[in-house]
Design a protein around this motif. Structure first.
Motif, PDB file in Angstrom:
ATOM      1  N   GLY A 175      -7.894   7.276   1.537  1.00  0.00           N
ATOM      2  CA  GLY A 175      -6.879   8.518   1.551  1.00  0.00           C
ATOM      3  C   GLY A 175      -6.169   8.798   0.174  1.00  0.00           C
ATOM      4  N   ARG A 176      -6.539   7.946  -0.712  1.00  0.00           N
ATOM      5  CA  ARG A 176      -5.937   7.991  -2.412  1.00  0.00           C
ATOM      6  C   ARG A 176      -6.887   9.187  -2.942  1.00  0.00           C
ATOM      7  NH1 ARG A 176      -6.602   6.259  -7.328  1.00  0.00           N
ATOM      8  NH2 ARG A 176      -4.824   5.690  -8.567  1.00  0.00           N
ATOM      9  N   LEU A 177      -6.222  10.041  -3.432  1.00  0.00           N
ATOM     10  CA  LEU A 177      -6.925  10.937  -4.265  1.00  0.00           C
ATOM     11  C   LEU A 177      -7.092  10.443  -5.736  1.00  0.00           C
ATOM     12  CD1 LEU A 177      -5.323  14.409  -3.904  1.00  0.00           C
ATOM     13  CD2 LEU A 177      -7.443  13.656  -3.076  1.00  0.00           C
ATOM     14  N   LYS A 178      -8.263  10.515  -6.346  1.00  0.00           N
ATOM     15  CA  LYS A 178      -8.769   9.890  -7.567  1.00  0.00           C
ATOM     16  C   LYS A 178      -9.331  11.188  -8.405  1.00  0.00           C
ATOM     17  CE  LYS A 178     -11.279   6.081  -9.400  1.00  0.00           C
ATOM     18  NZ  LYS A 178     -11.905   4.731  -9.303  1.00  0.00           N
ATOM     19  N   ALA A 179      -9.230  11.088  -9.836  1.00  0.00           N
ATOM     20  CA  ALA A 179      -9.949  12.116 -10.593  1.00  0.00           C
ATOM     21  C   ALA A 179     -11.281  11.534 -11.104  1.00  0.00           C
ATOM     22  CB  ALA A 179      -9.083  12.281 -11.756  1.00  0.00           C
ATOM     23  N   PHE A 180     -12.241  12.379 -10.584  1.00  0.00           N
ATOM     24  CA  PHE A 180     -13.628  12.238 -11.112  1.00  0.00           C
ATOM     25  C   PHE A 180     -14.324  13.355 -12.013  1.00  0.00           C
ATOM     26  CE2 PHE A 180     -13.211  10.637  -6.772  1.00  0.00           C
ATOM     27  CZ  PHE A 180     -13.519   9.154  -6.968  1.00  0.00           C
ATOM     28  N   ASP A 181     -15.031  12.897 -13.136  1.00  0.00           N
ATOM     29  CA  ASP A 181     -15.870  13.859 -13.967  1.00  0.00           C
ATOM     30  C   ASP A 181     -17.135  14.127 -13.178  1.00  0.00           C
ATOM     31  OD1 ASP A 181     -13.719  13.956 -16.025  1.00  0.00           O
ATOM     32  OD2 ASP A 181     -14.582  12.106 -16.509  1.00  0.00           O
ATOM     33  N   GLU A 182     -17.356  15.380 -12.792  1.00  0.00           N
ATOM     34  CA  GLU A 182     -18.299  16.000 -12.423  1.00  0.00           C
ATOM     35  C   GLU A 182     -18.833  17.515 -13.166  1.00  0.00           C
ATOM     36  OE1 GLU A 182     -17.876  16.822  -8.063  1.00  0.00           O
ATOM     37  OE2 GLU A 182     -17.252  14.472  -7.579  1.00  0.00           O
ATOM     38  N   GLY A 183     -20.088  16.991 -13.820  1.00  0.00           N
ATOM     39  CA  GLY A 183     -20.400  18.265 -14.517  1.00  0.00           C
ATOM     40  C   GLY A 183     -19.403  19.027 -15.530  1.00  0.00           C
ATOM     41  N   GLY A 184     -18.741  18.235 -16.245  1.00  0.00           N
ATOM     42  CA  GLY A 184     -17.950  18.728 -17.199  1.00  0.00           C
ATOM     43  C   GLY A 184     -16.506  19.082 -16.799  1.00  0.00           C
ATOM     44  N   ARG A 185     -16.245  18.979 -15.541  1.00  0.00           N
ATOM     45  CA  ARG A 185     -14.766  19.352 -15.043  1.00  0.00           C
ATOM     46  C   ARG A 185     -14.374  18.274 -14.238  1.00  0.00           C
ATOM     47  NH1 ARG A 185     -15.013  21.782  -9.708  1.00  0.00           N
ATOM     48  NH2 ARG A 185     -17.023  21.585  -8.721  1.00  0.00           N
ATOM     49  N   LYS A 186     -13.074  18.294 -14.142  1.00  0.00           N
ATOM     50  CA  LYS A 186     -12.330  16.952 -13.284  1.00  0.00           C
ATOM     51  C   LYS A 186     -12.074  17.456 -11.625  1.00  0.00           C
ATOM     52  CE  LYS A 186     -10.210  14.395 -15.572  1.00  0.00           C
ATOM     53  NZ  LYS A 186     -10.801  13.028 -16.343  1.00  0.00           N
ATOM     54  N   VAL A 187     -12.501  16.569 -10.757  1.00  0.00           N
ATOM     55  CA  VAL A 187     -12.457  16.881  -9.434  1.00  0.00           C
ATOM     56  C   VAL A 187     -11.804  15.847  -9.083  1.00  0.00           C
ATOM     57  CG1 VAL A 187     -13.799  17.014  -7.375  1.00  0.00           C
ATOM     58  CG2 VAL A 187     -14.848  17.985  -9.584  1.00  0.00           C
ATOM     59  N   TYR A 188     -10.712  16.318  -8.061  1.00  0.00           N
ATOM     60  CA  TYR A 188      -9.948  15.244  -7.311  1.00  0.00           C
ATOM     61  C   TYR A 188     -10.393  15.034  -5.943  1.00  0.00           C
ATOM     62  CZ  TYR A 188      -6.753  15.532 -11.214  1.00  0.00           C
ATOM     63  OH  TYR A 188      -6.441  15.519 -12.462  1.00  0.00           O
ATOM     64  N   ASP A 189     -10.748  14.026  -5.413  1.00  0.00           N
ATOM     65  CA  ASP A 189     -11.276  13.669  -4.085  1.00  0.00           C
ATOM     66  C   ASP A 189     -10.702  12.175  -3.895  1.00  0.00           C
ATOM     67  OD1 ASP A 189     -12.375  13.871  -1.725  1.00  0.00           O
ATOM     68  OD2 ASP A 189     -14.327  14.770  -2.718  1.00  0.00           O
ATOM     69  N   THR A 190     -10.889  11.964  -2.522  1.00  0.00           N
ATOM     70  CA  THR A 190     -10.826  10.451  -2.110  1.00  0.00           C
ATOM     71  C   THR A 190     -12.239   9.643  -2.523  1.00  0.00           C
ATOM     72  OG1 THR A 190     -11.638  10.919   0.144  1.00  0.00           O
ATOM     73  CG2 THR A 190      -9.279  10.898  -0.393  1.00  0.00           C
ATOM     74  N   ILE A 191     -12.210   8.583  -2.676  1.00  0.00           N
ATOM     75  CA  ILE A 191     -13.618   7.823  -2.679  1.00  0.00           C
ATOM     76  C   ILE A 191     -14.619   8.070  -1.756  1.00  0.00           C
ATOM     77  CG2 ILE A 191     -14.746   5.298  -2.978  1.00  0.00           C
ATOM     78  CD1 ILE A 191     -12.264   4.646  -4.533  1.00  0.00           C
ATOM     79  N   ALA A 192     -13.984   8.042  -0.540  1.00  0.00           N
ATOM     80  CA  ALA A 192     -14.828   8.535   0.878  1.00  0.00           C
ATOM     81  C   ALA A 192     -15.351   9.758   0.791  1.00  0.00           C
ATOM     82  CB  ALA A 192     -14.001   7.742   1.789  1.00  0.00           C
ATOM     83  N   GLY A 193     -14.377  10.515   0.462  1.00  0.00           N
ATOM     84  CA  GLY A 193     -14.683  11.900   0.685  1.00  0.00           C
ATOM     85  C   GLY A 193     -15.671  12.267  -0.350  1.00  0.00           C
ATOM     86  N   ARG A 194     -15.549  12.039  -1.573  1.00  0.00           N
ATOM     87  CA  ARG A 194     -16.539  12.115  -2.468  1.00  0.00           C
ATOM     88  C   ARG A 194     -17.939  11.718  -2.195  1.00  0.00           C
ATOM     89  NH1 ARG A 194     -18.131   9.561  -7.585  1.00  0.00           N
ATOM     90  NH2 ARG A 194     -19.114  11.217  -9.192  1.00  0.00           N
ATOM     91  N   ARG A 195     -18.016  10.364  -1.620  1.00  0.00           N
ATOM     92  CA  ARG A 195     -19.418  10.026  -1.156  1.00  0.00           C
ATOM     93  C   ARG A 195     -19.982  10.678  -0.259  1.00  0.00           C
ATOM     94  NH1 ARG A 195     -20.217   3.446  -1.844  1.00  0.00           N
ATOM     95  NH2 ARG A 195     -19.214   3.257  -3.772  1.00  0.00           N
ATOM     96  N   ARG A 196     -19.105  11.370   0.821  1.00  0.00           N
ATOM     97  CA  ARG A 196     -19.690  12.131   1.701  1.00  0.00           C
ATOM     98  C   ARG A 196     -20.091  13.398   1.490  1.00  0.00           C
ATOM     99  NH1 ARG A 196     -15.210   9.613   4.794  1.00  0.00           N
ATOM    100  NH2 ARG A 196     -13.928  11.348   4.264  1.00  0.00           N
ATOM    101  N   ARG A 197     -19.329  13.983   0.337  1.00  0.00           N
ATOM    102  CA  ARG A 197     -19.578  15.181  -0.260  1.00  0.00           C
ATOM    103  C   ARG A 197     -20.879  15.172  -1.135  1.00  0.00           C
ATOM    104  NH1 ARG A 197     -17.885  16.869  -4.985  1.00  0.00           N
ATOM    105  NH2 ARG A 197     -16.159  15.248  -5.221  1.00  0.00           N
ATOM    106  N   LEU A 198     -21.289  13.948  -1.699  1.00  0.00           N
ATOM    107  CA  LEU A 198     -22.554  13.972  -2.558  1.00  0.00           C
ATOM    108  C   LEU A 198     -23.592  13.092  -1.610  1.00  0.00           C
ATOM    109  CD1 LEU A 198     -20.848  12.139  -5.831  1.00  0.00           C
ATOM    110  CD2 LEU A 198     -21.339  14.668  -5.136  1.00  0.00           C
ATOM    111  N   GLY A 199     -23.444  13.289  -0.423  1.00  0.00           N
ATOM    112  CA  GLY A 199     -24.383  12.727   0.546  1.00  0.00           C
ATOM    113  C   GLY A 199     -24.531  11.356   0.290  1.00  0.00           C
ATOM    114  N   LEU A 200     -23.599  10.542  -0.079  1.00  0.00           N
ATOM    115  CA  LEU A 200     -24.150   9.258  -0.336  1.00  0.00           C
ATOM    116  C   LEU A 200     -23.339   8.311   0.986  1.00  0.00           C
ATOM    117  CD1 LEU A 200     -23.158   9.130  -4.162  1.00  0.00           C
ATOM    118  CD2 LEU A 200     -25.439   9.023  -3.053  1.00  0.00           C
ATOM    119  N   ALA A 201     -22.872   9.014   1.858  1.00  0.00           N
ATOM    120  CA  ALA A 201     -22.186   8.257   2.813  1.00  0.00           C
ATOM    121  C   ALA A 201     -22.357   8.954   4.213  1.00  0.00           C
ATOM    122  CB  ALA A 201     -20.765   7.766   2.848  1.00  0.00           C
ATOM    123  N   ALA A 202     -22.376   8.467   5.350  1.00  0.00           N
ATOM    124  CA  ALA A 202     -22.251   9.412   6.524  1.00  0.00           C
ATOM    125  C   ALA A 202     -21.045  10.021   6.756  1.00  0.00           C
ATOM    126  CB  ALA A 202     -22.777   8.507   7.695  1.00  0.00           C
TER     127      ALA A 202
END
Length: 200
Positions: A173-200
């Motif tokens: 549930g906690r938002l975290k800042a990730f660097d993706e392709g030269g820009r800052k993206v805010y997502d949860t750890i679990a949400g980002r893994r799903r978005r990147l296809g790294l988790a179901a």
């Protein structure tokens, strides 16, 4: 274990150490490199200390395993490592980086690493910045969860339950800042893994 009392066995090499003396606390995919350590909490009205042993994935800071208890013993650290190893997929065998504490030199920890093909890695003697990634996780945890709250009247058992719930929230549930392709993206750890296809 005391770093001034000599070595109790041959330490594992520091696999995250670069040639220039800095550390590479990054990972290109989940379950490539983990860090672990133990931290303690003191409660005002319970004479027992509470200890946390997390295993943190360097890919995105996800606690992939953790154990909470009132004794910093082998069972605590081995339980957190077993929980983390339960997340491994076929062919995944992370580097498991720790300090030189006795928890990570006991037969049980070594056996778990051997069973799952983990490459043990250890900090240099008396050099706490060598495990800065795990120390950073502890810092965020204590600022966001522990400090500034009134823990009077809270038992070690209740505290442990609340701490485990906070860790689950940190992953989901906690938002975290990730660097993706030269820009800052805010997502949860679990949400980002799903978005990147790294988790179901």
């Amino acid at each position: 274990y005391s770093s001034y009392a000599g070595e109790i066995d041959a330490p594992a090499p520091n696999l995250l150490l670069r040639a220039d003396g800095t550390h590479d606390f990054s990972a290109g995919r989940p379950n490539e490199a983990w860090v672990s350590d133990v931290t303690e909490f003191r409660l005002p009205d319970d004479g027992r200390k509470v200890y946390l042993s997390p295993v943190v994935d360097l890919f995105d800071g996800k606690p992939v395993g953790w154990a909470v208890g009132t004794s910093p013993d082998a069972r605590l650290t081995e339980s957190s490592l077993e929980m983390a190893c339960a997340t491994l997929g076929e062919g995944e065998a992370p580097v498991a980086h720790t300090d030189r504490g006795c928890h990570y030199r006991w037969p049980g920890w070594k056996a778990i690493c051997g069973r799952h093909g983990l490459a043990r890695s250890m900090s240099r003697k008396g050099t706490s910045p060598d495990n800065a990634a795990c120390e950073g996780f502890f810092g965020r945890l204590k600022v966001e969860f522990f400090h500034g709250r009134d823990w009077r009247g809270v038992s070690a058992e209740r505290f442990a339950a609340e701490l485990a719930e906070w860790i689950r929230w940190y992953r989901e549930g906690r938002l975290k800042a990730f660097d993706e392709g030269g820009r800052k993206v805010y997502d949860t750890i679990a949400g980002r893994r799903r978005r990147l296809g790294l988790a179901a």
